[in-house]
Design an enzyme around this catalytic site. Structure first.
Site, PDB file in Angstrom:
ATOM      1  N   GLY A  80      -1.430  -4.050  -1.513  1.00  0.00           N
ATOM      2  CA  GLY A  80      -1.626  -5.370  -0.914  1.00  0.00           C
ATOM      3  C   GLY A  80      -2.089  -5.267   0.531  1.00  0.00           C
ATOM      4  N   CYS A 333      14.954  -4.702  11.487  1.00  0.00           N
ATOM      5  CA  CYS A 333      15.820  -3.697  12.121  1.00  0.00           C
ATOM      6  C   CYS A 333      15.068  -2.434  12.495  1.00  0.00           C
ATOM      7  CB  CYS A 333      17.007  -3.377  11.229  1.00  0.00           C
ATOM      8  SG  CYS A 333      16.548  -3.048   9.544  1.00  0.00           S
TER       9      CYS A 333
HETATM   10  N1  PLP Z   1       1.940  -9.254   1.606  1.00  0.00           N
HETATM   11  C1  PLP Z   1       3.159  -9.686   1.265  1.00  0.00           C
HETATM   12  C2  PLP Z   1       3.454 -11.158   1.284  1.00  0.00           C
HETATM   13  C3  PLP Z   1       4.158  -8.774   0.908  1.00  0.00           C
HETATM   14  O1  PLP Z   1       5.381  -9.215   0.595  1.00  0.00           O
HETATM   15  C4  PLP Z   1       3.835  -7.383   0.910  1.00  0.00           C
HETATM   16  C5  PLP Z   1       4.880  -6.395   0.612  1.00  0.00           C
HETATM   17  O2  PLP Z   1       6.048  -6.605   0.845  1.00  0.00           O
HETATM   18  C6  PLP Z   1       2.540  -7.000   1.252  1.00  0.00           C
HETATM   19  C7  PLP Z   1       1.619  -7.959   1.592  1.00  0.00           C
HETATM   20  C8  PLP Z   1       2.140  -5.558   1.261  1.00  0.00           C
HETATM   21  O3  PLP Z   1       1.924  -5.075  -0.038  1.00  0.00           O
HETATM   22  P1  PLP Z   1       1.888  -3.513  -0.315  1.00  0.00           P
HETATM   23  O4  PLP Z   1       3.291  -3.031  -0.242  1.00  0.00           O
HETATM   24  O5  PLP Z   1       1.306  -3.368  -1.679  1.00  0.00           O
HETATM   25  O6  PLP Z   1       1.012  -2.917   0.713  1.00  0.00           O
END
Ligand code: PLP
Length: 397
Positions: A80, A333
Protein backbone atom coordinates in the site's frame (compact mmCIF):
# COMPACT_ATOMS: atom_id res chain seq x y z
CA UNK A 1 -5.84 -24.15 24.21
CA UNK A 2 -3.83 -22.11 26.69
CA UNK A 3 -1.63 -20.70 23.97
CA UNK A 4 -4.46 -19.73 21.67
CA UNK A 5 -4.16 -16.17 20.46
CA UNK A 6 -7.22 -13.97 20.11
CA UNK A 7 -6.31 -11.71 17.23
CA UNK A 8 -8.20 -8.39 17.24
CA UNK A 9 -5.56 -6.46 15.28
CA UNK A 10 -6.68 -7.05 11.72
CA UNK A 11 -6.17 -3.45 10.60
CA UNK A 12 -2.46 -4.02 11.28
CA UNK A 13 -2.39 -7.18 9.21
CA UNK A 14 -4.53 -10.24 8.56
CA UNK A 15 -4.11 -13.98 8.48
CA UNK A 16 -3.52 -15.33 4.99
CA UNK A 17 -6.71 -17.21 4.09
CA UNK A 18 -6.08 -20.97 3.70
CA UNK A 19 -7.68 -20.81 0.23
CA UNK A 20 -5.21 -18.04 -0.68
CA UNK A 21 -2.22 -20.05 0.51
CA UNK A 22 -3.43 -23.07 -1.41
CA UNK A 23 -3.77 -21.01 -4.60
CA UNK A 24 -0.25 -19.65 -4.15
CA UNK A 25 1.63 -22.87 -3.39
CA UNK A 26 2.11 -24.17 -6.97
CA UNK A 27 3.88 -20.92 -7.88
CA UNK A 28 6.89 -21.58 -5.64
CA UNK A 29 8.28 -24.97 -6.65
CA UNK A 30 6.22 -26.05 -9.66
CA UNK A 31 5.17 -23.05 -11.75
CA UNK A 32 8.08 -20.81 -10.81
CA UNK A 33 8.77 -19.50 -14.32
CA UNK A 34 9.19 -15.83 -15.13
CA UNK A 35 6.00 -14.56 -16.81
CA UNK A 36 8.12 -12.50 -19.23
CA UNK A 37 9.92 -15.59 -20.61
CA UNK A 38 9.32 -16.70 -24.17
CA UNK A 39 9.07 -20.40 -23.21
CA UNK A 40 5.67 -21.72 -22.29
CA UNK A 41 6.80 -22.76 -18.81
CA UNK A 42 7.16 -19.11 -17.85
CA UNK A 43 4.74 -17.58 -20.32
CA UNK A 44 1.79 -19.65 -19.12
CA UNK A 45 2.08 -17.93 -15.75
CA UNK A 46 1.35 -14.59 -17.44
CA UNK A 47 -2.23 -15.71 -18.12
CA UNK A 48 -2.71 -16.47 -14.41
CA UNK A 49 -1.48 -13.00 -13.54
CA UNK A 50 -4.07 -11.50 -15.85
CA UNK A 51 -6.75 -13.61 -14.23
CA UNK A 52 -5.71 -12.26 -10.81
CA UNK A 53 -5.66 -8.71 -12.21
CA UNK A 54 -9.24 -9.17 -13.37
CA UNK A 55 -10.33 -10.32 -9.90
CA UNK A 56 -8.76 -7.26 -8.30
CA UNK A 57 -10.47 -5.05 -10.88
CA UNK A 58 -13.78 -6.71 -10.07
CA UNK A 59 -13.38 -6.07 -6.33
CA UNK A 60 -13.10 -2.33 -6.94
CA UNK A 61 -15.60 -2.06 -9.78
CA UNK A 62 -13.05 -1.37 -12.55
CA UNK A 63 -14.87 -2.73 -15.58
CA UNK A 64 -12.52 -1.63 -18.37
CA UNK A 65 -10.71 -4.38 -20.32
CA UNK A 66 -8.42 -3.72 -23.30
CA UNK A 67 -8.86 -5.54 -26.59
CA UNK A 68 -6.98 -8.54 -25.19
CA UNK A 69 -9.39 -8.65 -22.25
CA UNK A 70 -6.82 -7.29 -19.79
CA UNK A 71 -7.75 -5.07 -16.84
CA UNK A 72 -4.99 -2.58 -17.60
CA UNK A 73 -6.13 -0.08 -14.99
CA UNK A 74 -4.60 -2.28 -12.26
CA UNK A 75 -0.84 -2.03 -11.59
CA UNK A 76 0.68 -4.56 -9.18
CA UNK A 77 3.04 -3.02 -6.62
CA UNK A 78 4.83 -4.24 -3.50
CA UNK A 79 2.47 -2.75 -0.87
CA UNK A 80 0.00 0.00 0.00
CA UNK A 81 2.81 2.40 0.81
CA UNK A 82 4.33 2.02 -2.64
CA UNK A 83 0.93 2.49 -4.28
CA UNK A 84 0.28 5.69 -2.29
CA UNK A 85 3.72 7.07 -3.16
CA UNK A 86 3.35 6.12 -6.83
CA UNK A 87 0.02 7.96 -7.11
CA UNK A 88 1.41 11.13 -5.53
CA UNK A 89 4.61 11.01 -7.58
CA UNK A 90 2.75 10.54 -10.84
CA UNK A 91 0.25 13.33 -10.12
CA UNK A 92 3.08 15.78 -9.45
CA UNK A 93 5.25 14.60 -12.34
CA UNK A 94 2.45 14.88 -14.88
CA UNK A 95 1.24 18.29 -13.63
CA UNK A 96 4.47 20.18 -12.92
CA UNK A 97 2.77 23.58 -13.25
CA UNK A 98 0.48 22.83 -10.30
CA UNK A 99 2.23 23.20 -6.94
CA UNK A 100 -0.29 22.16 -4.34
CA UNK A 101 -1.58 18.91 -2.80
CA UNK A 102 -4.67 18.75 -0.60
CA UNK A 103 -5.06 15.89 1.85
CA UNK A 104 -6.64 15.16 5.24
CA UNK A 105 -5.07 15.52 8.67
CA UNK A 106 -5.75 11.85 9.40
CA UNK A 107 -4.08 10.06 6.47
CA UNK A 108 -1.73 7.15 7.02
CA UNK A 109 2.01 7.96 7.16
CA UNK A 110 2.29 6.31 3.72
CA UNK A 111 0.73 9.53 2.42
CA UNK A 112 1.73 12.08 5.06
CA UNK A 113 5.46 11.24 5.04
CA UNK A 114 5.52 11.25 1.26
CA UNK A 115 3.86 14.69 1.22
CA UNK A 116 6.26 16.01 3.83
CA UNK A 117 9.05 15.32 1.41
CA UNK A 118 7.28 17.27 -1.33
CA UNK A 119 6.71 20.11 1.12
CA UNK A 120 10.46 20.29 1.71
CA UNK A 121 10.79 20.67 -2.03
CA UNK A 122 8.46 23.62 -2.32
CA UNK A 123 5.06 22.00 -2.91
CA UNK A 124 2.29 23.44 -0.76
CA UNK A 125 0.51 20.77 1.28
CA UNK A 126 -2.86 21.58 2.83
CA UNK A 127 -4.39 19.25 5.41
CA UNK A 128 -8.15 19.27 5.76
CA UNK A 129 -9.19 19.07 9.44
CA UNK A 130 -11.73 16.65 10.90
CA UNK A 131 -14.31 17.10 13.67
CA UNK A 132 -14.37 15.14 16.91
CA UNK A 133 -16.09 12.23 15.19
CA UNK A 134 -13.35 12.12 12.59
CA UNK A 135 -15.52 13.58 9.79
CA UNK A 136 -13.89 15.75 7.13
CA UNK A 137 -14.55 19.49 7.05
CA UNK A 138 -15.99 19.56 3.53
CA UNK A 139 -16.26 23.34 3.47
CA UNK A 140 -12.56 23.59 4.20
CA UNK A 141 -11.83 21.10 1.43
CA UNK A 142 -13.94 23.07 -1.06
CA UNK A 143 -12.05 26.25 -0.25
CA UNK A 144 -8.62 24.59 -0.28
CA UNK A 145 -8.79 23.07 -3.76
CA UNK A 146 -7.94 25.50 -6.56
CA UNK A 147 -6.39 25.73 -10.04
CA UNK A 148 -2.93 25.29 -8.49
CA UNK A 149 -3.86 21.89 -6.99
CA UNK A 150 -2.29 18.88 -8.69
CA UNK A 151 -3.80 16.24 -6.43
CA UNK A 152 -6.40 15.73 -3.74
CA UNK A 153 -5.70 12.58 -1.73
CA UNK A 154 -8.26 11.47 0.87
CA UNK A 155 -8.42 7.96 2.33
CA UNK A 156 -11.53 5.82 1.80
CA UNK A 157 -11.61 4.78 5.44
CA UNK A 158 -9.44 5.63 8.41
CA UNK A 159 -7.24 2.88 9.82
CA UNK A 160 -7.65 3.92 13.48
CA UNK A 161 -11.34 4.75 13.81
CA UNK A 162 -12.78 3.10 10.69
CA UNK A 163 -14.50 6.36 9.74
CA UNK A 164 -15.49 6.33 6.07
CA UNK A 165 -14.97 9.47 4.00
CA UNK A 166 -17.21 10.84 1.23
CA UNK A 167 -14.74 10.07 -1.55
CA UNK A 168 -17.23 10.56 -4.36
CA UNK A 169 -17.87 14.12 -3.24
CA UNK A 170 -14.14 14.73 -2.67
CA UNK A 171 -13.34 13.49 -6.20
CA UNK A 172 -15.98 15.85 -7.60
CA UNK A 173 -14.45 18.80 -5.77
CA UNK A 174 -10.96 17.89 -7.06
CA UNK A 175 -12.16 17.53 -10.65
CA UNK A 176 -14.08 20.80 -10.55
CA UNK A 177 -10.67 22.54 -10.40
CA UNK A 178 -8.90 20.18 -12.79
CA UNK A 179 -7.02 18.37 -10.02
CA UNK A 180 -6.52 14.60 -9.87
CA UNK A 181 -8.04 12.52 -7.07
CA UNK A 182 -6.41 9.62 -5.21
CA UNK A 183 -7.86 7.53 -2.43
CA UNK A 184 -6.01 5.22 -0.07
CA UNK A 185 -8.48 2.32 0.14
CA UNK A 186 -6.09 0.04 2.02
CA UNK A 187 -8.46 -0.36 4.98
CA UNK A 188 -11.66 -0.29 2.95
CA UNK A 189 -10.94 -2.96 0.35
CA UNK A 190 -12.71 -6.21 1.12
CA UNK A 191 -14.67 -4.64 3.98
CA UNK A 192 -17.02 -2.27 2.16
CA UNK A 193 -18.17 -2.01 -1.45
CA UNK A 194 -15.81 -0.04 -3.65
CA UNK A 195 -16.77 1.26 -7.06
CA UNK A 196 -14.05 3.28 -8.78
CA UNK A 197 -16.36 4.19 -11.63
CA UNK A 198 -19.24 5.49 -9.57
CA UNK A 199 -16.88 7.46 -7.30
CA UNK A 200 -14.83 8.60 -10.33
CA UNK A 201 -11.43 8.34 -8.64
CA UNK A 202 -8.25 8.65 -10.71
CA UNK A 203 -6.03 6.55 -8.44
CA UNK A 204 -6.80 4.04 -5.68
CA UNK A 205 -4.44 2.02 -3.47
CA UNK A 206 -4.93 -1.44 -1.97
CA UNK A 207 -2.65 -3.63 0.12
CA UNK A 208 -2.87 -7.44 0.04
CA UNK A 209 -2.05 -8.15 3.67
CA UNK A 210 -5.09 -6.23 4.92
CA UNK A 211 -7.50 -8.57 3.13
CA UNK A 212 -6.13 -12.04 3.81
CA UNK A 213 -3.50 -12.07 1.05
CA UNK A 214 0.21 -12.06 1.98
CA UNK A 215 2.41 -9.11 2.86
CA UNK A 216 4.48 -7.64 0.04
CA UNK A 217 1.77 -7.19 -2.59
CA UNK A 218 -0.42 -4.20 -3.39
CA UNK A 219 -2.09 -2.56 -6.33
CA UNK A 220 -2.53 0.92 -7.69
CA UNK A 221 -5.63 1.54 -9.79
CA UNK A 222 -4.97 4.16 -12.46
CA UNK A 223 -7.96 5.32 -14.47
CA UNK A 224 -7.69 4.48 -18.17
CA UNK A 225 -6.14 7.12 -20.43
CA UNK A 226 -4.63 8.98 -17.46
CA UNK A 227 -1.01 9.99 -18.02
CA UNK A 228 1.18 8.02 -15.62
CA UNK A 229 4.83 8.45 -14.65
CA UNK A 230 6.36 5.45 -12.84
CA UNK A 231 8.04 5.55 -9.47
CA UNK A 232 10.03 2.37 -10.12
CA UNK A 233 11.75 2.24 -13.50
CA UNK A 234 13.06 -1.03 -14.85
CA UNK A 235 11.87 -3.66 -17.29
CA UNK A 236 8.72 -3.62 -19.33
CA UNK A 237 6.56 -5.23 -16.61
CA UNK A 238 3.14 -3.76 -15.85
CA UNK A 239 3.14 -2.02 -19.24
CA UNK A 240 6.23 0.01 -18.33
CA UNK A 241 4.47 1.51 -15.32
CA UNK A 242 6.21 -0.50 -12.59
CA UNK A 243 9.53 -2.22 -13.26
CA UNK A 244 10.54 -5.44 -11.46
CA UNK A 245 9.82 -9.12 -12.01
CA UNK A 246 6.31 -9.86 -10.86
CA UNK A 247 5.74 -11.30 -7.38
CA UNK A 248 3.82 -14.11 -9.04
CA UNK A 249 2.71 -16.19 -6.05
CA UNK A 250 1.53 -13.12 -4.14
CA UNK A 251 -0.31 -11.75 -7.17
CA UNK A 252 -2.14 -15.08 -7.49
CA UNK A 253 -2.85 -14.93 -3.75
CA UNK A 254 -4.24 -11.42 -3.99
CA UNK A 255 -6.50 -12.47 -6.87
CA UNK A 256 -7.85 -15.32 -4.72
CA UNK A 257 -8.29 -13.00 -1.70
CA UNK A 258 -10.33 -10.61 -3.86
CA UNK A 259 -12.46 -13.49 -5.15
CA UNK A 260 -13.21 -14.54 -1.55
CA UNK A 261 -14.02 -10.97 -0.52
CA UNK A 262 -16.35 -10.46 -3.48
CA UNK A 263 -18.24 -13.70 -2.86
CA UNK A 264 -18.97 -12.96 0.77
CA UNK A 265 -18.86 -9.20 1.20
CA UNK A 266 -22.38 -8.59 2.49
CA UNK A 267 -22.49 -11.57 4.85
CA UNK A 268 -19.12 -10.71 6.23
CA UNK A 269 -20.08 -7.07 6.74
CA UNK A 270 -23.11 -8.16 8.74
CA UNK A 271 -21.17 -10.64 10.85
CA UNK A 272 -18.32 -8.25 11.55
CA UNK A 273 -20.66 -5.42 12.53
CA UNK A 274 -22.58 -7.77 14.85
CA UNK A 275 -19.35 -8.80 16.60
CA UNK A 276 -18.11 -5.21 16.82
CA UNK A 277 -21.43 -3.98 18.22
CA UNK A 278 -21.53 -6.73 20.81
CA UNK A 279 -17.98 -5.93 21.91
CA UNK A 280 -18.85 -2.24 22.30
CA UNK A 281 -22.11 -2.97 24.12
CA UNK A 282 -20.45 -5.34 26.56
CA UNK A 283 -17.63 -2.93 27.28
CA UNK A 284 -19.93 0.07 27.71
CA UNK A 285 -22.24 -1.82 30.05
CA UNK A 286 -19.50 -3.23 32.28
CA UNK A 287 -16.87 -0.47 32.41
CA UNK A 288 -17.53 3.18 33.33
CA UNK A 289 -16.02 6.17 31.49
CA UNK A 290 -15.48 4.66 28.07
CA UNK A 291 -16.11 6.28 24.68
CA UNK A 292 -16.26 4.86 21.19
CA UNK A 293 -14.40 7.08 18.71
CA UNK A 294 -15.18 7.85 15.08
CA UNK A 295 -18.26 8.40 12.96
CA UNK A 296 -20.54 5.77 14.48
CA UNK A 297 -23.04 6.12 11.64
CA UNK A 298 -20.52 5.62 8.89
CA UNK A 299 -17.55 3.42 9.62
CA UNK A 300 -15.94 0.12 8.72
CA UNK A 301 -17.83 -2.86 10.15
CA UNK A 302 -14.70 -4.39 11.70
CA UNK A 303 -13.12 -1.45 13.55
CA UNK A 304 -13.75 -0.20 17.05
CA UNK A 305 -11.67 2.56 18.62
CA UNK A 306 -12.42 2.74 22.33
CA UNK A 307 -11.07 5.21 24.87
CA UNK A 308 -10.77 4.11 28.48
CA UNK A 309 -10.41 7.32 30.44
CA UNK A 310 -7.48 8.06 32.77
CA UNK A 311 -5.23 5.12 31.91
CA UNK A 312 -2.50 4.29 29.39
CA UNK A 313 -3.38 2.28 26.30
CA UNK A 314 0.04 0.60 26.36
CA UNK A 315 -0.61 -0.79 29.84
CA UNK A 316 -3.97 -2.17 28.72
CA UNK A 317 -2.30 -3.82 25.73
CA UNK A 318 0.36 -5.35 27.96
CA UNK A 319 -2.20 -6.96 30.25
CA UNK A 320 -4.24 -8.18 27.28
CA UNK A 321 -1.10 -9.54 25.66
CA UNK A 322 -0.40 -11.63 28.78
CA UNK A 323 -3.73 -13.34 28.09
CA UNK A 324 -2.95 -13.86 24.41
CA UNK A 325 -5.19 -11.01 23.24
CA UNK A 326 -3.81 -8.81 20.44
CA UNK A 327 -5.02 -5.26 19.78
CA UNK A 328 -3.45 -1.84 19.08
CA UNK A 329 -3.22 1.43 20.94
CA UNK A 330 -3.82 4.90 19.60
CA UNK A 331 -0.33 6.11 20.37
CA UNK A 332 2.62 6.91 18.24
CA UNK A 333 5.07 5.24 20.59
CA UNK A 334 7.88 5.22 18.05
CA UNK A 335 9.32 8.31 19.71
CA UNK A 336 9.03 6.72 23.14
CA UNK A 337 6.84 9.62 24.21
CA UNK A 338 3.49 7.77 24.10
CA UNK A 339 1.96 10.81 22.43
CA UNK A 340 -1.58 10.13 21.20
CA UNK A 341 -1.65 9.44 17.46
CA UNK A 342 -2.05 12.24 14.92
CA UNK A 343 -5.55 10.89 14.20
CA UNK A 344 -6.80 11.23 17.80
CA UNK A 345 -5.10 14.62 18.10
CA UNK A 346 -6.75 15.82 14.87
CA UNK A 347 -10.10 14.73 16.33
CA UNK A 348 -9.38 16.76 19.45
CA UNK A 349 -10.01 13.79 21.73
CA UNK A 350 -9.22 15.00 25.28
CA UNK A 351 -5.86 13.75 26.32
CA UNK A 352 -7.20 11.85 29.32
CA UNK A 353 -9.13 9.72 26.80
CA UNK A 354 -6.69 9.71 23.89
CA UNK A 355 -3.97 8.13 26.04
CA UNK A 356 -6.18 5.18 26.94
CA UNK A 357 -7.40 4.41 23.43
CA UNK A 358 -7.41 0.88 22.07
CA UNK A 359 -8.23 -0.17 18.52
CA UNK A 360 -9.92 -3.53 18.17
CA UNK A 361 -10.10 -4.66 14.53
CA UNK A 362 -11.87 -7.88 13.60
CA UNK A 363 -11.84 -10.32 10.71
CA UNK A 364 -13.86 -13.24 9.36
CA UNK A 365 -11.79 -15.55 11.55
CA UNK A 366 -13.00 -14.03 14.83
CA UNK A 367 -15.95 -15.46 16.76
CA UNK A 368 -18.62 -14.27 19.19
CA UNK A 369 -16.95 -16.41 21.87
CA UNK A 370 -13.76 -14.42 21.41
CA UNK A 371 -15.75 -11.19 21.72
CA UNK A 372 -17.15 -12.36 25.06
CA UNK A 373 -13.71 -13.47 26.27
CA UNK A 374 -12.10 -10.12 25.43
CA UNK A 375 -14.95 -8.06 26.90
CA UNK A 376 -14.73 -10.08 30.13
CA UNK A 377 -10.93 -9.89 30.24
CA UNK A 378 -11.03 -6.11 30.03
CA UNK A 379 -13.09 -5.58 33.19
CA UNK A 380 -10.41 -6.53 35.78
CA UNK A 381 -7.61 -5.07 33.62
CA UNK A 382 -9.22 -1.63 33.49
CA UNK A 383 -10.22 -1.73 37.16
CA UNK A 384 -6.70 -2.63 38.21
CA UNK A 385 -5.06 0.06 36.07
CA UNK A 386 -7.47 2.69 37.34
CA UNK A 387 -6.72 1.70 40.92
CA UNK A 388 -3.11 2.71 40.39
CA UNK A 389 -3.82 5.70 38.13
CA UNK A 390 -3.27 9.05 39.87
CA UNK A 391 -5.44 10.71 37.19
CA UNK A 392 -8.35 8.37 37.86
CA UNK A 393 -8.06 8.78 41.61
CA UNK A 394 -7.90 12.56 41.22
CA UNK A 395 -10.93 12.60 38.89
CA UNK A 396 -12.95 10.37 41.21
CA UNK A 397 -12.47 12.67 44.23
N1 PLP B 1 -2.68 3.08 4.18
C1 PLP B 1 -3.40 2.70 5.23
C2 PLP B 1 -4.71 3.38 5.53
C3 PLP B 1 -2.94 1.68 6.07
O1 PLP B 1 -3.66 1.32 7.14
C4 PLP B 1 -1.69 1.07 5.76
C5 PLP B 1 -1.14 0.05 6.66
O2 PLP B 1 -1.38 0.03 7.85
C6 PLP B 1 -1.00 1.50 4.63
C7 PLP B 1 -1.52 2.50 3.86
C8 PLP B 1 0.31 0.88 4.25
O3 PLP B 1 0.14 -0.37 3.65
P1 PLP B 1 1.36 -1.38 3.52
O4 PLP B 1 1.60 -1.93 4.88
O5 PLP B 1 0.92 -2.42 2.55
O6 PLP B 1 2.50 -0.60 3.00
Amino acid sequence: MENKVIYFDNNATTQVAPEVLEAMLPYFCERYGNPSSIHRFGGSVAAEIENARSKVAELIGATYRDRDGIATEIIFTSCGTESDNAAVNSAIATNPERRKIVTSAVEHPAILSCLKNYERNGIEVVKVPVDNRGRLDMEFLRNAVDENTALVTIMWANNETGTIFPVKECAKIAHSKGALFHTDAVQAAGKVKIDVEDTDVDFLSISGHKLHAPKGIGILYVKRKLRFMPTIYGGHQERLRRGGTENVASIIGLGKACELAISNLENEQRELAAMRDRLEEKIKSSIPKVHVNGDLDNRLPNTSSISFEYIEGESILMFLDMQGICASSGSACTTGSLEPSHVLRAMDIPYTSAHGTIRFSLSRYNTMDEIDTVAAALVPVIARLREISPYWNEAEK
